[in-house]
Write an enzyme that holds these catalytic residues in place. Sequence first.
Site, mmCIF file in Angstrom:
data_model
loop_
_atom_site.group_PDB
_atom_site.id
_atom_site.type_symbol
_atom_site.label_atom_id
_atom_site.label_comp_id
_atom_site.label_asym_id
_atom_site.label_seq_id
_atom_site.Cartn_x
_atom_site.Cartn_y
_atom_site.Cartn_z
ATOM 1 N N ASP A 54 38.249 38.509 34.555
ATOM 2 C CA ASP A 54 36.922 38.717 35.138
ATOM 3 C C ASP A 54 36.856 40.126 35.742
ATOM 4 O O ASP A 54 37.833 40.878 35.667
ATOM 5 C CB ASP A 54 36.598 37.635 36.178
ATOM 6 C CG ASP A 54 35.121 37.250 36.113
ATOM 7 O OD1 ASP A 54 34.284 38.156 36.238
ATOM 8 O OD2 ASP A 54 34.815 36.059 35.914
ATOM 9 N N HIS A 63 31.525 40.934 32.480
ATOM 10 C CA HIS A 63 32.609 40.551 33.397
ATOM 11 C C HIS A 63 33.917 41.232 32.990
ATOM 12 O O HIS A 63 34.974 40.597 32.948
ATOM 13 C CB HIS A 63 32.773 39.025 33.415
ATOM 14 C CG HIS A 63 31.670 38.320 34.156
ATOM 15 N ND1 HIS A 63 31.456 38.487 35.501
ATOM 16 C CD2 HIS A 63 30.711 37.446 33.734
ATOM 17 C CE1 HIS A 63 30.420 37.743 35.880
ATOM 18 N NE2 HIS A 63 29.941 37.106 34.831
ATOM 19 N N GLU A 96 26.293 36.485 31.318
ATOM 20 C CA GLU A 96 25.907 37.495 32.302
ATOM 21 C C GLU A 96 26.305 38.907 31.879
ATOM 22 O O GLU A 96 27.048 39.582 32.593
ATOM 23 C CB GLU A 96 26.531 37.135 33.661
ATOM 24 C CG GLU A 96 26.054 35.785 34.165
ATOM 25 C CD GLU A 96 26.633 35.396 35.522
ATOM 26 O OE1 GLU A 96 25.900 34.787 36.309
ATOM 27 O OE2 GLU A 96 27.816 35.695 35.789
HETATM 28 C C1 TNX Z 1 27.974 32.180 37.171
HETATM 29 S S1 TNX Z 1 29.003 30.160 35.101
HETATM 30 C C2 TNX Z 1 29.055 32.641 36.446
HETATM 31 C C3 TNX Z 1 30.323 32.918 37.146
HETATM 32 C C4 TNX Z 1 30.190 32.706 38.624
HETATM 33 C C5 TNX Z 1 29.414 31.427 38.870
HETATM 34 C C6 TNX Z 1 29.327 31.023 40.299
HETATM 35 C C7 TNX Z 1 29.119 31.501 34.381
HETATM 36 C C8 TNX Z 1 29.260 31.452 32.963
HETATM 37 N N1 TNX Z 1 29.079 32.664 35.077
HETATM 38 O O1 TNX Z 1 30.748 34.219 36.825
HETATM 39 O O2 TNX Z 1 31.454 32.633 39.183
HETATM 40 O O3 TNX Z 1 28.105 31.599 38.385
HETATM 41 O O4 TNX Z 1 28.808 29.724 40.437
#
Ligand code: TNX
Length: 770
Positions: A206, A279, A343
Amino acid sequence: MSSRILLLLLIFPLLSNCQSSGTGIQIIPQPLKITPAEGVFTLKPDTKIIAPNDKDWATAAEYLMFMMVKSTGYHIETQIFTQNKPNPSSNAIYFLPDEKIAHAEGYQLEVKEGSILIRARTAAGAFYAVQTLRQLFPAAINSQQPVIEKVAWTAPCCSIQDEPRFAYRGLHLDVGRHFFPVSFIKKYIDVLAVHKLNTFHWHLTDDQGWRIEIKQYPKLQSIAACRDETLLGHYSDTPERYDGVKDCGYYTQEEIKEVVAYAQKRFVTIIPEIEMPGHALAALTAYPELGCTGGPYKTAQKWGVFDDVFCAGNEETFQFLENVLNEVCALFPGIYVHIGGDECPKTKWEACPKCQKRMEDNKLKDAHELQSYFIHRAEAMLAKHGKKLIGWDEILEGGIAPSATIMSWRGIEGGIAAAKAGHDAIMTPSSDVYFDYYQSDPVTEPLAIGGYLPLEKVYSYEPIPAELSAEEAKHILGAQGNIWTEYMKTSDYVEYMAYPRACALAEVVWSAKSNKNWADFSKRLVTHFTRLDAMGLNYSKAFYDLTASYSNGKVSLKGSMPDFALYYTTNGTEPSASSKRYSGPFSLMETSTVKAVVIQKGKAAGKVLSVQYLVHKASGKSYTMPRTPDKYNGGEQYGLTNGVTGKLKGWNNWVALVNHDIDPVIDLGKKTRFKRVSCNFVNSKVAWIYPPLEVTVFISDDGVNFKQRAKQTIDAANLKGSTVESVILDTQGARGRYLKFVAKTYGVIPSGAPGAGEGAWLFVDEIVVE
Ligand code: TNX
């Protein structure tokens, strides 16, 4: 026939398949069918385990043996039979392969006075029989060291027939945000196995850290596995504070192999996740040439979504990822590799000539198609190793890769879309299975990311969306609980967040839908806690926490189970077994602090609930409001008049609407005189929460014709950080039966601010009428 016998006959079939707790047989997840019988099997120092001559079956048998040896101290041996099935004799536990068991992971377990028979088609099925069997013995069988007190090592005679509802039963752990040692990963896998969960999703990379050794890229170890310091407190806190402590950690390939082998012995498959294209900040810090701007970058020290991602125009990026995946695929024998895909902001790609050229060359019409191109290439890299790709639901955007499996996390829509398009999906909606969310009142809980996911909500989750046809529903492989560790610095805290919510999830994915029953689960859970204690797990006891509500001038208390013994005080003192026992809603005549607790065996079982109730002219009154609240309703139907004010930590007591006024009409029951009306609201621009532009109070005698009595405007520009603000409106002794309160929405978030262009949230707690 006497009525008593008739009653027993009626109850018995119920007991035998779902409501098992009455029989003393209390298993989580609930098996398909339990038929209790007379008598008990007694484990003795010379009890034998007899298993077929097969590596996997021996694994299941030895697992049972080691567990029993460890806690009982008995010298139990496993004997292997080679040819014909043995003729069961006494004082032994038999593992018997049986082609007739329908489900590959199913089993039949027969406990008789002289012997125990485990029948399964595969060793995995036999292993699950072992997990059921361990729950038939006293909880001390789970102890990690020999139990000194005298325990009768008996299991009740019964016959159990069982199989899982879903093939995919997962639990995830993010080791990117915080690193956890191999010893803890093994303990975590142990607990998965106990609950018949079969997949461990290991989130290995990450922005905040790269945790897997990749031999070809040593800087992933020396640079990407470290961050200089870490954010303290919640990421919305202002000003930001950091701990000043360098934090590093990664698993060597030898350790990974050790964990994989450990998991295999527990019939758990590991799915490694290597995040791309987003990430990726830790990897970019080590190899800045893989980003669009070339850096320099810095491994993230706070939480969130970062603009710097792997460059999709740069061929070197793909070479790097291919080399990384080659090493990853060699380490993990499972069929799936997770490549993230969530994301991924597109801002850097949009400004990057190489990415623009890539789009032109490949006739990609936008950045989503570029992300899709990226994922297609990852899919091809995995295919060379015979592996299949899993990605978060964002990989649907811009076109899904042909053989991809979707993990639906932003709700269930991704899972629905995938299944309808003929793709497999795993359900992990944040609303139901994000174990990083609060499980009880945030005010009394350790810091978490936010949200509210109590145990009962996890338990009631149904993985198959109603929108799917039976045919489409076959693509829903199962479900998974996710543990993101931004706020979990220690393994104790991970356990606190994971259990018992993972126990509830186990029942969601393993047990037949028709066997699910919250009240029955709650009873079994009380016994299950003693097993979790013996396993040395720091589970949460939020199950014993209480909630209170206030309406018609009366306070009601509620626990997870109706038969909990609740004790309370109304004068602010600590409740105990000698306080008043709760027997139903009680009145409050004046502003008071109510404290309540569940008492078990004379002691407090959970946390003390403490609520300050403001008793005022509108408290406990009902109101009408044209729009129902968005997500937060103040904890109950009439959250704006329940006597409780909001706090910045936790959104439970706030009523919220997005881009809409909060405009209730409160019926005070009779003509009332009011001196003033006040309320609090939240100001937190980072969280998209804005104060109202103005607050107005109107009054009326008939509920139809309203007259304005007071108004105040609010200047949001001066409000910084995250704060709770109040307004007090002087209504000059006006009289009326109906009060209309209008807090006017800020509207659309202005450009330059977080969430620009979206509707602002408006949060109001209590409309206090004096
Ligand atoms: C979203 S769930 C994210 C994570 C975060 C999380 C916190 C996902 C695929 N991505 O990077 O840790 O929310 O709830």
